[in-house]
Each structure stands twice: as structure tokens, then as C-alpha cells.
Design a protein around this motif. Structure first.
Motif, mmCIF file in Angstrom:
data_model
loop_
_atom_site.group_PDB
_atom_site.id
_atom_site.type_symbol
_atom_site.label_atom_id
_atom_site.label_comp_id
_atom_site.label_asym_id
_atom_site.label_seq_id
_atom_site.Cartn_x
_atom_site.Cartn_y
_atom_site.Cartn_z
ATOM 1 N N TRP A 295 0.859 -1.198 0.000
ATOM 2 C CA TRP A 295 0.000 0.000 0.000
ATOM 3 C C TRP A 295 0.883 1.233 0.000
ATOM 4 O O TRP A 295 1.948 1.249 0.637
ATOM 5 N N GLN B 16 -8.209 -6.807 1.770
ATOM 6 C CA GLN B 16 -9.489 -6.114 1.874
ATOM 7 C C GLN B 16 -10.301 -6.635 3.053
ATOM 8 O O GLN B 16 -11.101 -5.896 3.633
ATOM 9 N N ASP C 227 -9.944 -4.580 6.064
ATOM 10 C CA ASP C 227 -10.381 -3.191 5.851
ATOM 11 C C ASP C 227 -9.250 -2.316 5.312
ATOM 12 O O ASP C 227 -9.216 -1.100 5.580
ATOM 13 N N THR D 250 -8.058 -0.640 2.200
ATOM 14 C CA THR D 250 -8.636 -0.284 0.908
ATOM 15 C C THR D 250 -7.768 0.776 0.225
ATOM 16 O O THR D 250 -6.934 1.429 0.862
ATOM 17 N N LYS E 18 -7.819 3.345 -3.744
ATOM 18 C CA LYS E 18 -8.599 3.750 -4.907
ATOM 19 C C LYS E 18 -8.166 3.026 -6.184
ATOM 20 O O LYS E 18 -8.969 2.839 -7.099
ATOM 21 N N HIS F 52 -13.323 -6.803 -7.498
ATOM 22 C CA HIS F 52 -12.923 -6.496 -6.129
ATOM 23 C C HIS F 52 -13.168 -5.026 -5.781
ATOM 24 O O HIS F 52 -12.634 -4.526 -4.790
ATOM 25 N N SER F 53 -13.955 -4.343 -6.619
ATOM 26 C CA SER F 53 -14.349 -2.942 -6.378
ATOM 27 C C SER F 53 -13.139 -2.023 -6.284
ATOM 28 O O SER F 53 -13.045 -1.171 -5.388
ATOM 29 N N ILE F 54 -12.195 -2.200 -7.180
ATOM 30 C CA ILE F 54 -11.021 -1.338 -7.216
ATOM 31 C C ILE F 54 -10.635 -1.101 -8.666
ATOM 32 O O ILE F 54 -10.676 -2.016 -9.492
#
Length: 453
Positions: free
Chosen positions: A153, A212, A215, A217, A219, A239-241
């Protein structure tokens, strides 16, 4: 060269402060990393963790320090345990660090997840568990070792490694050693071994799912051309990314543009290029496939000039079609953080060099400890650079790191422009204001929005 006593004291103070701030003992317990007999597990973990900062080998440190009540066999028994859930420990630690860093960045800042693999070399080994012949992208040769698939990250300033997998080979012919038969199949160590023999793309999304689940996350998900296939990109969207990645010009991958299926080279040839020595040559919207509902998935491809070879070009893809061309390039530039992480881990934190164990559990445990060392150094660097980490007063008073400083530089340039015009024959304030407004109007949208704020 051995460090001076005052340097040793400073490093030990940093280690103790880091362990206390992030409750390392509690994280170890939550990850089922507990003592089996005698010595407290935190003492053994701290000894291995601090070893690189003493610039001594394990044997030399045990002889000079007296081993702090334990010996070499205790250390190896600790690292070789297949019941220790090292992946959960690293995820818990990373989540705690990111939670603190996230308070220091604004909501509109693009934090990212970065995935990449690097060579975990064991070139001189013969009897290491699951040792395989893996392809080295640097030397373009097959070497002995593992592929260290890593997910991290970043907010553009601090990089935090989240989780990893030491990949052997899915091809049995490339595996030089198999799995030890005495491993309990109910342990997480056995699951890690099974995982190491799967496809890298499958492991990638398993790591993403686990991150994920904590938690963690971001963008955007960034990766290079080795993973940039339409099937991988479409799978990441589930995966909503959003994805920002480099593309590879291969004849096997096609993109749909104006009703035609084209390779990347054909697509570039069909586009009108910008004139002169523009860094951004062209950009286009294309379709790479369909989502789960059967709707076409539209993506943006940006062609940029290769600065190393001016006659060549590179292509970047973004599933977020609302991003400007400049923003796609800027966000992808954050992928370099993981390359710096690999360099520091191998050159300075002694990844794959400090302990030459033969078991898969020991390599996995030691790699986790190296990643934890990097996290400590990253948090220390952030505390030195970002004054808002000192306390609430600085949090309220200090600007966000880097992004705001860049805007301040633009304001200084505008003030310099005004002062130059005032010093020349331009005395009319209306004319000066008009020139400044025209100058601002030609700036990129991202800078204009910051100036307006």
C-alpha cells in the motif's frame, strides 16, 4: 563495521518504541505465534528483528550477547514452526500502520495498492524445500529460488508491505525439491506450501481478498505489464477497485476500437499523434471485454513517449475513464515505491541472506520479519518528514505533505511573474491581471483545482 554504542542504544530505543506503539506482543498472540516452552516469544522475535541493526550474524550475536537466555536451537525452532500464522501477523501490523497514516492524508488523495514480484534467490542451495527454477526478469535466465509475489500500500510518500507469497513453480518439472512429508496438513504452514505451487494470478487475488478483509482499501490497484491481461483486469474490477497498469504489446491481446479488434501496435498506428516533442502522444477509449452483467467494459489507454528511447512509446491503461492523461501517468508513477522497497529489503535488510534455512516455514517467517523491519523504518521516516505526526497541534496547523508544497511552488511562480511584470513597462494592473489569468487557465486541471482551494 560495528556500530558505536550510542548508535546501538538509539536503534534499540527505536525498536522498543515501535514494539510498544503497535503492540507487537498482542499481534503475535493474535496470529497464534506463542511460546511452546521456556523463553517468551516476544524476546526471540525482538532478537531476530534487531539482528540486522547489530551488523552481526546470528552465531556471532549469540556468542557476544550470551543469547539473552536462549540459544540457536530456540531461534530455529521458533522460525520453523508451521503453526505460526505469519501472514496474519503482517496484515494486522500493516493495517494498524495504515490506519494511522490515513489520518494524515486528505480524502481526495489517490492511495494505491501495488502488486509485483521479485526474485527470492537461493542460487547456491540444493536441498531447500520447494526450491524451483524461476525466471529472473533482470538477467533473463532461469535461476534457483522463488518468486516473491508482494502486495503493498502507498499514499505516494510511505510504502507499507501488506502480504506476500513465496512462489515455487506450478510446473512440477521446474520444482527441484518437494514438500516435506512430515508437515501437518491442518496447519497454515501446509496451506502456504500448497499455495506456492499455484498460478501467480490466482495468488494475487487471494492476497488482495485477504488485505481487503482487514479493511485495507485503496482507490487504485497498480501493476506492470507482466500481469496486465484483460482477464486479470476484469477480475480486479470485481474487487471494487480500479486498475492502472502498463501494457505489453503482444499479438495475442486485442482491444475493440470503433467496431474493430486491434492489437496494441495496430491501435497506436490508427490514432492521430500530438505534434512536436509531446510526452503524451495520444489517448483513446477502448473495450476490453464484458462485465458479469454482459455490459462492455470501457477503459482508457494513454500512449506516452519512452524517455529512454525517444522513438519508442509506452502504453498505460486505466479502468477509471474519468482520469485525465496526466493523472493516469502520475498515479502509475507511484508503482516505483515497491521497486525501492525490494532494493532496500535485499541490499540493507538482508532478505534471503541473513538466515540460510532449508525449510519453507523458516524462509516465510524471516521474510515477514524483514517486511516488519521495513515498516518500522517507513513509520520513522514518516514521523521525521510529516510534522503532523507529532501531535494534534501540528495536525491542525501543518499542510499535507508534498501535494500542498507543490501548489505553494506554483503560487511562488505566479508571484514572481507578477513582480517581473511590475518591474517592466507593464504598469496597468488590469493588463497584469489578464496575463496572470491566462497563465493560470493554461495550467493542468489538477493544479487549477488546488489553486482554487
Amino acid at each position: 563495521m560495528v556500530r558505536e554504542p550510542e548508535d546501538q542504544d538509539q536503534l534499540q530505543s527505536m525498536v522498543f518504541a515501535f514494539f510498544k506503539e503497535y503492540r507487537i506482543a498482542r499481534l503475535l498472540k493474535q496470529s497464534n505465534i506463542t511460546k511452546q516452552a521456556g523463553v517468551a516469544v516476544l524476546d526471540v522475535f525482538r532478537a531476530v528483528f534487531s539482528l540486522v541493526f547489530t551488523q552481526r550474524s546470528l552465531n556471532r550475536w549469540l556468542k557476544q550477547s550470551g543469547g539473552e537466555g536462549f540459544g540457536k536451537d530456540t531461534v530455529y525452532r521458533f522460525l520453523n514452526s508451521p503453526r505460526n500464522n505469519w501472514r496474519r501477523f503482517l496484515l494486522l501490523l500493516s493495517a494498524a500502520v495504515i490506519q494511522r497514516i490515513s489520518r494524515l492524508i486528505s480524502d481526495d488523495r489517490a492511495d494505491v495498492l501495488i502488486v509485483d514480484d521479485s526474485l527470492f534467490s537461493r542460487s547456491r542451495s540444493k536441498k531447500v524445500e520447494l526450491l524451483a527454477r524461476v525466471y529472473d526478469h533482470v538477467s533473463h535466465k532461469f535461476v534457483r529460488g522463488f518468486r516473491m509475489l508482494t502486495l503493498g500500500w502507498s499514499d505516494g510518500n510511505s510504502f507499507v508491505p501488506l502480504t506476500f507469497s513465496l512462489l515455487s513453480s506450478e510446473n512440477e518439472r521446474n520444482r527441484l525439491r518437494g514438500v516435506e512429508g512430515s508437515i501437518d496438513k491442518r496447519t497454515c504452514g501446509y496451506k502456504r506450501r500448497k499455495e506456492s505451487m499455484q498460478k501467480a494470478t490466482d495468488i494475487l487475488f487471494e492476497l488482495l481478498t485477504q488485505a481487503q478483509g482487514m479493511d485495507i482499501t485503496a482507490k487504485y490497484l497498480l501493476f506492470d505489464s507482466w500481469f496486465a491481461h484483460p482477464a486479470t483486469i476484469l477480475r480486479a474490477l470485481k474487487h471494487s477497485i480500479h486498475v492502472v497498469c502498463m501494457l505489453k504489446a503482444t499479438p495475442k491481446v486485442h482491444y475493440e476500437y470503433e467496431g474493430r479488434r486491434m492489437t496494441l501496435k495496430e491501435l497506436y498506428s490508427a490514432l492521430k499523434k500530438r505534434r512536436g516533442r509531446a510526452k503524451i502522444l495520444a489517448s483513446v477509449m477502448v473495450t476490453i471485454g464484458q462485465d458479469a452483467k454482459g455490459n462492455p467494459v470501457l477503459v482508457k489507454i494513454v500512449f506516452v513517449r519512452d524517455r529512454n528511447r525517444s522513438s519508442q512509446w509506452l502504453a498505460l491503461l486505466s479502468t477509471d475513464t474519468n482520469l485525465s492523461d496526466d493523472e493516469v501517468i502520475r498515479i502509475y508513477g507511484k508503482r516505483w515505491d515497491i521497486e525501492c522497497f525490494f532494493k532496500v529489503s535485499k541490499s540493507h535488510l538482508r532478505l534471503a541472506k541473513e538466515l540460510q534455512g532449508r525449510t519453507y516455514d523458516q524462509m516465510f517467517a524471516h521474510t515477514t520479519i524483514v517486511f516488519a523491519r521495513y515498516i518500522m523504518l517507513a513509520t520513522a521516516a514518516r514521523n521525521d518528514q510529516d510534522l503532523r505526526t507529532i501531535g494534534a497541534l501540528f495536525f491542525d496547523c501543518c499542510d499535507e505533505l508534498d501535494d500542498i508544497r507543490f501548489v505553494d511552488d506554483i503560487r511562488l511562480l505566479i508571484n514572481l511573474l507578477i513582480s517581473i511584470m511590475e518591474a517592466t513597462d507593464v504598469q496597468n494592473d488590469t493588463v497584469i491581471d489578464m496575463i496572470v489569468e491566462q497563465f493560470i487557465s493554461h495550467l493542468p486541471n489538477a493544479i487549477k483545482e488546488k489553486l482554487a482551494a
